[in-house]
Design a protein around this motif. Structure first.
Motif, PDB file in Angstrom:
ATOM      1  N   GLN A   6    -101.136  20.818 -32.151  1.00 48.66           N
ATOM      2  CA  GLN A   6    -102.598  20.722 -31.967  1.00 48.66           C
ATOM      3  C   GLN A   6    -103.131  19.376 -31.985  1.00 48.66           C
ATOM      4  OE1 GLN A   6    -105.051  23.583 -34.011  1.00 48.66           O
ATOM      5  NE2 GLN A   6    -106.616  22.997 -32.928  1.00 48.66           N
ATOM      6  N   LEU A   7    -103.641  18.994 -30.953  1.00 51.87           N
ATOM      7  CA  LEU A   7    -104.461  17.572 -30.769  1.00 51.87           C
ATOM      8  C   LEU A   7    -105.390  17.658 -31.472  1.00 51.87           C
ATOM      9  CD1 LEU A   7    -104.278  14.418 -29.677  1.00 51.87           C
ATOM     10  CD2 LEU A   7    -105.404  15.527 -27.767  1.00 51.87           C
ATOM     11  N   ILE A   8    -105.861  16.884 -32.325  1.00 56.03           N
ATOM     12  CA  ILE A   8    -107.250  16.839 -33.397  1.00 56.03           C
ATOM     13  C   ILE A   8    -107.821  15.479 -33.089  1.00 56.03           C
ATOM     14  CG2 ILE A   8    -108.038  16.849 -35.508  1.00 56.03           C
ATOM     15  CD1 ILE A   8    -106.819  19.418 -35.188  1.00 56.03           C
ATOM     16  N   GLU A   9    -109.081  15.498 -32.225  1.00 54.13           N
ATOM     17  CA  GLU A   9    -109.512  14.043 -31.940  1.00 54.13           C
ATOM     18  C   GLU A   9    -110.582  13.666 -33.048  1.00 54.13           C
ATOM     19  OE1 GLU A   9    -109.823  12.383 -29.382  1.00 54.13           O
ATOM     20  OE2 GLU A   9    -108.117  13.745 -28.267  1.00 54.13           O
ATOM     21  N   TYR A  10    -110.602  12.583 -33.612  1.00 55.35           N
ATOM     22  CA  TYR A  10    -111.387  12.180 -34.803  1.00 55.35           C
ATOM     23  C   TYR A  10    -112.418  12.384 -34.891  1.00 55.35           C
ATOM     24  CZ  TYR A  10    -106.964  10.531 -36.221  1.00 55.35           C
ATOM     25  OH  TYR A  10    -105.631  10.541 -36.575  1.00 55.35           O
ATOM     26  N   ASN A  11    -113.190  12.505 -33.699  1.00 54.48           N
ATOM     27  CA  ASN A  11    -114.740  12.935 -33.555  1.00 54.48           C
ATOM     28  C   ASN A  11    -115.119  14.444 -33.495  1.00 54.48           C
ATOM     29  OD1 ASN A  11    -113.827  12.851 -30.989  1.00 54.48           O
ATOM     30  ND2 ASN A  11    -115.711  11.461 -30.374  1.00 54.48           N
ATOM     31  N   SER A  12    -114.043  15.375 -33.673  1.00 57.37           N
ATOM     32  CA  SER A  12    -114.067  16.680 -33.192  1.00 57.37           C
ATOM     33  C   SER A  12    -114.479  17.559 -34.265  1.00 57.37           C
ATOM     34  CB  SER A  12    -113.001  17.376 -32.744  1.00 57.37           C
ATOM     35  OG  SER A  12    -111.823  17.239 -33.749  1.00 57.37           O
ATOM     36  N   HIS A  13    -114.683  18.821 -34.290  1.00 51.44           N
ATOM     37  CA  HIS A  13    -115.006  19.633 -35.105  1.00 51.44           C
ATOM     38  C   HIS A  13    -114.059  19.874 -36.058  1.00 51.44           C
ATOM     39  CE1 HIS A  13    -116.895  23.301 -37.318  1.00 51.44           C
ATOM     40  NE2 HIS A  13    -115.745  23.839 -36.719  1.00 51.44           N
ATOM     41  N   GLU A  14    -112.711  19.885 -35.532  1.00 53.04           N
ATOM     42  CA  GLU A  14    -111.459  20.187 -36.325  1.00 53.04           C
ATOM     43  C   GLU A  14    -111.281  19.199 -37.258  1.00 53.04           C
ATOM     44  OE1 GLU A  14    -111.585  20.263 -32.701  1.00 53.04           O
ATOM     45  OE2 GLU A  14    -111.431  22.370 -32.421  1.00 53.04           O
ATOM     46  N   PHE A  15    -111.477  17.954 -36.792  1.00 48.88           N
ATOM     47  CA  PHE A  15    -111.273  16.999 -37.677  1.00 48.88           C
ATOM     48  C   PHE A  15    -112.305  16.965 -39.055  1.00 48.88           C
ATOM     49  CE2 PHE A  15    -111.527  12.893 -39.463  1.00 48.88           C
ATOM     50  CZ  PHE A  15    -110.405  12.367 -39.898  1.00 48.88           C
ATOM     51  N   LYS A  16    -113.571  17.219 -38.722  1.00 51.38           N
ATOM     52  CA  LYS A  16    -114.581  17.377 -39.720  1.00 51.38           C
ATOM     53  C   LYS A  16    -114.037  18.473 -40.699  1.00 51.38           C
ATOM     54  CE  LYS A  16    -119.385  18.205 -40.357  1.00 51.38           C
ATOM     55  NZ  LYS A  16    -119.086  18.396 -41.850  1.00 51.38           N
ATOM     56  N   VAL A  17    -113.660  19.634 -40.279  1.00 45.87           N
ATOM     57  CA  VAL A  17    -113.218  20.883 -41.106  1.00 45.87           C
ATOM     58  C   VAL A  17    -111.978  20.285 -41.987  1.00 45.87           C
ATOM     59  CG1 VAL A  17    -112.077  22.950 -40.963  1.00 45.87           C
ATOM     60  CG2 VAL A  17    -114.014  22.464 -39.411  1.00 45.87           C
ATOM     61  N   LEU A  18    -110.928  19.516 -41.367  1.00 45.52           N
ATOM     62  CA  LEU A  18    -109.823  19.016 -42.211  1.00 45.52           C
ATOM     63  C   LEU A  18    -110.539  17.929 -43.129  1.00 45.52           C
ATOM     64  CD1 LEU A  18    -107.060  18.039 -39.758  1.00 45.52           C
ATOM     65  CD2 LEU A  18    -106.676  19.320 -41.656  1.00 45.52           C
ATOM     66  N   SER A  56    -101.863   8.162 -33.668  1.00 48.11           N
ATOM     67  CA  SER A  56    -100.551   8.648 -32.855  1.00 48.11           C
ATOM     68  C   SER A  56     -99.660   9.617 -33.969  1.00 48.11           C
ATOM     69  CB  SER A  56     -99.888   7.491 -32.433  1.00 48.11           C
ATOM     70  OG  SER A  56     -99.171   6.680 -33.337  1.00 48.11           O
ATOM     71  N   GLU A  57    -100.117   9.758 -34.911  1.00 47.14           N
ATOM     72  CA  GLU A  57     -99.186  10.483 -35.880  1.00 47.14           C
ATOM     73  C   GLU A  57     -99.124  11.665 -35.395  1.00 47.14           C
ATOM     74  OE1 GLU A  57     -97.567   9.663 -38.677  1.00 47.14           O
ATOM     75  OE2 GLU A  57     -98.189   7.564 -38.375  1.00 47.14           O
ATOM     76  N   ASP A  58     -98.081  12.372 -35.824  1.00 46.70           N
ATOM     77  CA  ASP A  58     -97.894  13.889 -35.463  1.00 46.70           C
ATOM     78  C   ASP A  58     -97.354  14.483 -36.673  1.00 46.70           C
ATOM     79  OD1 ASP A  58     -97.319  16.108 -34.097  1.00 46.70           O
ATOM     80  OD2 ASP A  58     -95.466  15.331 -32.730  1.00 46.70           O
ATOM     81  N   PHE A  59     -98.100  15.438 -37.239  1.00 39.76           N
ATOM     82  CA  PHE A  59     -97.505  16.142 -38.619  1.00 39.76           C
ATOM     83  C   PHE A  59     -97.073  17.566 -38.207  1.00 39.76           C
ATOM     84  CE2 PHE A  59    -100.795  12.934 -39.616  1.00 39.76           C
ATOM     85  CZ  PHE A  59    -100.513  12.214 -40.561  1.00 39.76           C
ATOM     86  N   ALA A  60     -95.970  17.909 -38.544  1.00 41.22           N
ATOM     87  CA  ALA A  60     -95.696  19.400 -38.498  1.00 41.22           C
ATOM     88  C   ALA A  60     -96.466  20.397 -38.802  1.00 41.22           C
ATOM     89  CB  ALA A  60     -94.090  19.340 -39.049  1.00 41.22           C
ATOM     90  N   SER A  61     -97.462  20.164 -39.920  1.00 41.91           N
ATOM     91  CA  SER A  61     -98.104  20.992 -40.556  1.00 41.91           C
ATOM     92  C   SER A  61     -99.188  20.406 -41.311  1.00 41.91           C
ATOM     93  CB  SER A  61     -97.463  22.148 -41.264  1.00 41.91           C
ATOM     94  OG  SER A  61     -96.926  21.344 -42.501  1.00 41.91           O
ATOM     95  N   GLU A  62    -100.326  21.147 -41.549  1.00 40.82           N
ATOM     96  CA  GLU A  62    -101.336  20.652 -42.481  1.00 40.82           C
ATOM     97  C   GLU A  62    -100.691  20.293 -43.844  1.00 40.82           C
ATOM     98  OE1 GLU A  62    -105.622  22.060 -44.640  1.00 40.82           O
ATOM     99  OE2 GLU A  62    -105.288  22.997 -42.791  1.00 40.82           O
TER     100      GLU A  62
END
Length: 185
Positions: A6-18, A56-62
């Motif tokens: 799943q692509l996570i943009e750095y200015n997104s809600h998903e990144f803020k939650v992370l 560009s990092e791609d992590f298999a999981s959280e």
């Protein structure tokens, strides 16, 4: 960056939650290693900036992301200690007070606390309050007075909450937490 595809943009809600979910643990780890809260927060912030820069990092999981951040934190803390103590590039065993085993123990402790916090969040609101107060050392009578409920209600809530925690975390894990880690709260 990608996490589990799943692509996570750095200015997104998903990144803020992370960030909101991971920053406290990373900050606490750095604080424990450096024994300085302000520097610990700075190190954790820098780790997220480095993560941001490597989009560009791609992590298999959280969990893979969490492990990556733990390594960033550890390395940054060791660099700080070397600067502070004026060490040359030496191994941890050659003189730094932070040893690899100590670091791994801190990571394990923080992950244990995270699992407990997450499991407590899944309890009912009253169950959360009862368990939190019990972990702070309150007696059933104290909890009863604090929450303005009967002592039997406290006992029932506590029994249900501990049952839920045992199911979620395993009975040995809960016993360890309730006997050894009370100082967490």
């Amino acid at each position: 960056m990608k996490i589990a595809g799943q692509l996570i943009e750095y200015n997104s809600h998903e990144f803020k939650v992370l960030f909101d979910g991971l920053f406290p643990a990373m900050s606490l780890l750095a604080t424990r290693i450096l024994r300085d809260e302000d520097r610990g927060r700075d190190i954790a912030q820098e780790a997220f900036v480095k993560l941001w820069e490597r989009d560009s990092e791609d992590f298999a999981s959280e969990n893979a992301l969490r492990a990556y951040l733990y390594v960033l934190i550890k390395n940054a803390c060791l660099s700080e200690i070397r600067k502070e103590k004026n060490f040359k590039r030496t191994s941890i065993e050659d003189g730094l007070f932070v040893q690899e085993q100590e670091f791994l123990n801190e990571v394990l402790r923080e992950e244990t606390y995270r699992l407990l916090r997450d499991a407590i969040k899944d309890l009912s609101p009253q169950g959360q309050r009862v368990v939190t107060l019990a972990l702070r050392g309150y007696t059933n009578q104290d909890i009863s007075e604090e929450l303005e409920v009967s002592i039997n209600t406290v006992k029932t809530l506590k029994k249900r909450a501990y049952k839920s925690l045992r199911e979620k975390l395993g009975s040995q894990f809960v016993v360890l937490l309730l006997t050894e880690l009370i100082r967490f709260f």
